[in-house]
Design a protein around this motif. Structure first.
Motif, PDB file in Angstrom:
ATOM      1  N   TYR A 262       0.837  -1.199   0.000  1.00 56.61           N
ATOM      2  CA  TYR A 262       0.000   0.000   0.000  1.00 56.61           C
ATOM      3  C   TYR A 262       0.873   1.251   0.000  1.00 56.61           C
ATOM      4  O   TYR A 262       1.775   1.383   0.820  1.00 56.61           O
ATOM      5  CB  TYR A 262      -0.907  -0.007   1.237  1.00 56.61           C
ATOM      6  CG  TYR A 262      -1.752   1.241   1.381  1.00 56.61           C
ATOM      7  CD1 TYR A 262      -2.884   1.415   0.602  1.00 56.61           C
ATOM      8  CD2 TYR A 262      -1.431   2.221   2.300  1.00 56.61           C
ATOM      9  CE1 TYR A 262      -3.676   2.547   0.720  1.00 56.61           C
ATOM     10  CE2 TYR A 262      -2.217   3.362   2.433  1.00 56.61           C
ATOM     11  CZ  TYR A 262      -3.330   3.516   1.641  1.00 56.61           C
ATOM     12  OH  TYR A 262      -4.106   4.632   1.766  1.00 56.61           O
ATOM     13  N   GLN A 263       0.581   2.171  -0.923  1.00 55.42           N
ATOM     14  CA  GLN A 263       1.313   3.436  -1.000  1.00 55.42           C
ATOM     15  C   GLN A 263       0.379   4.632  -1.120  1.00 55.42           C
ATOM     16  O   GLN A 263       0.788   5.707  -1.544  1.00 55.42           O
ATOM     17  CB  GLN A 263       2.292   3.416  -2.176  1.00 55.42           C
ATOM     18  CG  GLN A 263       3.426   2.435  -2.013  1.00 55.42           C
ATOM     19  CD  GLN A 263       4.301   2.813  -0.833  1.00 55.42           C
ATOM     20  OE1 GLN A 263       4.862   3.913  -0.778  1.00 55.42           O
ATOM     21  NE2 GLN A 263       4.430   1.912   0.112  1.00 55.42           N
ATOM     22  N   GLY A 264      -0.888   4.446  -0.741  1.00 55.54           N
ATOM     23  CA  GLY A 264      -1.846   5.552  -0.803  1.00 55.54           C
ATOM     24  C   GLY A 264      -2.507   5.646  -2.160  1.00 55.54           C
ATOM     25  O   GLY A 264      -2.554   4.685  -2.916  1.00 55.54           O
ATOM     26  N   GLY A 265      -3.015   6.835  -2.465  1.00 53.16           N
ATOM     27  CA  GLY A 265      -3.688   7.062  -3.737  1.00 53.16           C
ATOM     28  C   GLY A 265      -5.038   6.373  -3.820  1.00 53.16           C
ATOM     29  O   GLY A 265      -5.471   5.989  -4.906  1.00 53.16           O
ATOM     30  N   ASP A 266      -5.730   6.235  -2.694  1.00 50.99           N
ATOM     31  CA  ASP A 266      -7.017   5.550  -2.654  1.00 50.99           C
ATOM     32  C   ASP A 266      -8.076   6.280  -3.474  1.00 50.99           C
ATOM     33  O   ASP A 266      -8.107   7.496  -3.523  1.00 50.99           O
ATOM     34  CB  ASP A 266      -7.558   5.482  -1.217  1.00 50.99           C
ATOM     35  CG  ASP A 266      -6.619   4.799  -0.263  1.00 50.99           C
ATOM     36  OD1 ASP A 266      -5.505   5.307  -0.067  1.00 50.99           O
ATOM     37  OD2 ASP A 266      -7.007   3.771   0.298  1.00 50.99           O
ATOM     38  N   GLU A 267      -8.947   5.519  -4.074  1.00 47.04           N
ATOM     39  CA  GLU A 267     -10.197   6.013  -4.650  1.00 47.04           C
ATOM     40  C   GLU A 267     -11.274   5.532  -3.690  1.00 47.04           C
ATOM     41  O   GLU A 267     -11.366   4.332  -3.413  1.00 47.04           O
ATOM     42  CB  GLU A 267     -10.438   5.427  -6.041  1.00 47.04           C
ATOM     43  CG  GLU A 267      -9.439   5.887  -7.081  1.00 47.04           C
ATOM     44  CD  GLU A 267      -9.645   7.324  -7.507  1.00 47.04           C
ATOM     45  OE1 GLU A 267     -10.764   7.852  -7.318  1.00 47.04           O
ATOM     46  OE2 GLU A 267      -8.695   7.925  -8.012  1.00 47.04           O
ATOM     47  N   ILE A 268     -12.070   6.437  -3.163  1.00 45.32           N
ATOM     48  CA  ILE A 268     -13.100   6.082  -2.183  1.00 45.32           C
ATOM     49  C   ILE A 268     -14.452   6.502  -2.738  1.00 45.32           C
ATOM     50  O   ILE A 268     -14.591   7.588  -3.301  1.00 45.32           O
ATOM     51  CB  ILE A 268     -12.814   6.753  -0.828  1.00 45.32           C
ATOM     52  CG1 ILE A 268     -11.494   6.223  -0.278  1.00 45.32           C
ATOM     53  CG2 ILE A 268     -13.962   6.509   0.149  1.00 45.32           C
ATOM     54  CD1 ILE A 268     -11.000   6.900   0.953  1.00 45.32           C
ATOM     55  N   ALA A 269     -15.440   5.625  -2.564  1.00 47.20           N
ATOM     56  CA  ALA A 269     -16.784   5.916  -3.072  1.00 47.20           C
ATOM     57  C   ALA A 269     -17.809   5.159  -2.246  1.00 47.20           C
ATOM     58  O   ALA A 269     -17.467   4.264  -1.473  1.00 47.20           O
ATOM     59  CB  ALA A 269     -16.896   5.506  -4.537  1.00 47.20           C
ATOM     60  N   VAL A 270     -19.056   5.542  -2.437  1.00 44.41           N
ATOM     61  CA  VAL A 270     -20.182   4.768  -1.921  1.00 44.41           C
ATOM     62  C   VAL A 270     -20.850   4.164  -3.144  1.00 44.41           C
ATOM     63  O   VAL A 270     -21.299   4.884  -4.036  1.00 44.41           O
ATOM     64  CB  VAL A 270     -21.160   5.642  -1.116  1.00 44.41           C
ATOM     65  CG1 VAL A 270     -22.409   4.858  -0.761  1.00 44.41           C
ATOM     66  CG2 VAL A 270     -20.472   6.165   0.140  1.00 44.41           C
ATOM     67  N   VAL A 271     -20.852   2.839  -3.209  1.00 46.31           N
ATOM     68  CA  VAL A 271     -21.397   2.110  -4.344  1.00 46.31           C
ATOM     69  C   VAL A 271     -22.423   1.120  -3.818  1.00 46.31           C
ATOM     70  O   VAL A 271     -22.099   0.287  -2.965  1.00 46.31           O
ATOM     71  CB  VAL A 271     -20.286   1.372  -5.118  1.00 46.31           C
ATOM     72  CG1 VAL A 271     -20.867   0.609  -6.305  1.00 46.31           C
ATOM     73  CG2 VAL A 271     -19.207   2.341  -5.583  1.00 46.31           C
TER      74      VAL A 271
END
Length: 179
Positions: A130-139
């Motif tokens: 893990y190095q960050g750069g997350d995509e976060i959403a509510v699906v």
């Protein structure tokens, strides 16, 4: 900009547009039953310009106002019933200037107050590469995060073709793999 592949970003953007109850960039308003929710950067903050506000109102008056700090740039907000209790949760995300670190705040609507929800950290297996750069959403009513997996080659982190897609289990208070 996050380091996730373009296809992941495009797929997630499509999922957000099609499957989320509400999403926002740079400010937003949402309705959940009789409640009107607004999330916005607090440009009038006295001490700092890195606060955001969430207000919840009904047809007659503002019921609550929450101010919280953030670092970087606000990116998205979502309003949905994530834990299935009939009340809504508010999700606010923000990223640092380089887009590597993604901040994530979740609040639960409980008895006319917004209460912070403490989310569990990634477990050891999920954190590997893990190095960050997350995509976060509510699906589809679930809190989802997707991120690129990296490997260390000659002392430097290099992206792999692998990504992780996790959803947050509110019942188990942990991140679990999405199929």
């Amino acid at each position: 900009m996050p380091k996730s592949p373009a296809l992941v970003t495009a797929a997630l953007s499509l999922a957000i547009a099609l499957g989320s109850p509400a999403a926002w960039a740079a400010g937003g308003t949402f309705d959940f039953g009789p409640y009107h929710i607004e999330v916005f950067a607090d440009a009038d903050a006295v001490m700092t310009t890195t606060d955001y506000q969430i207000t919840v109102a009904n047809a007659e008056l503002t019921l609550t106002r929450l101010t919280a700090p953030f670092e970087g740039t606000l990116s998205k907000a979502f309003v949905a019933d994530l834990d299935g209790d009939g009340n809504f949760e508010v999700v606010v995300t923000y990223a640092d200037e380089q887009g590597h670190r993604t901040g994530l705040d979740v609040y639960r609507w409980q008895e006319y107050l917004l209460e912070p929800v403490r989310l569990a950290a990634l477990d050891a297996d999920q954190e590997a590469g893990y190095q960050g750069g997350d995509e976060i959403a509510v699906v589809d009513g679930r809190l989802v995060r997707i991120y690129q997996v990296y490997e260390q080659i000659d002392g430097a982190w290099q992206p792999t073709a692998q990504q992780r897609r996790l959803r947050y289990s509110f019942e188990g208070s942990r991140w679990v793999a999405e199929p």
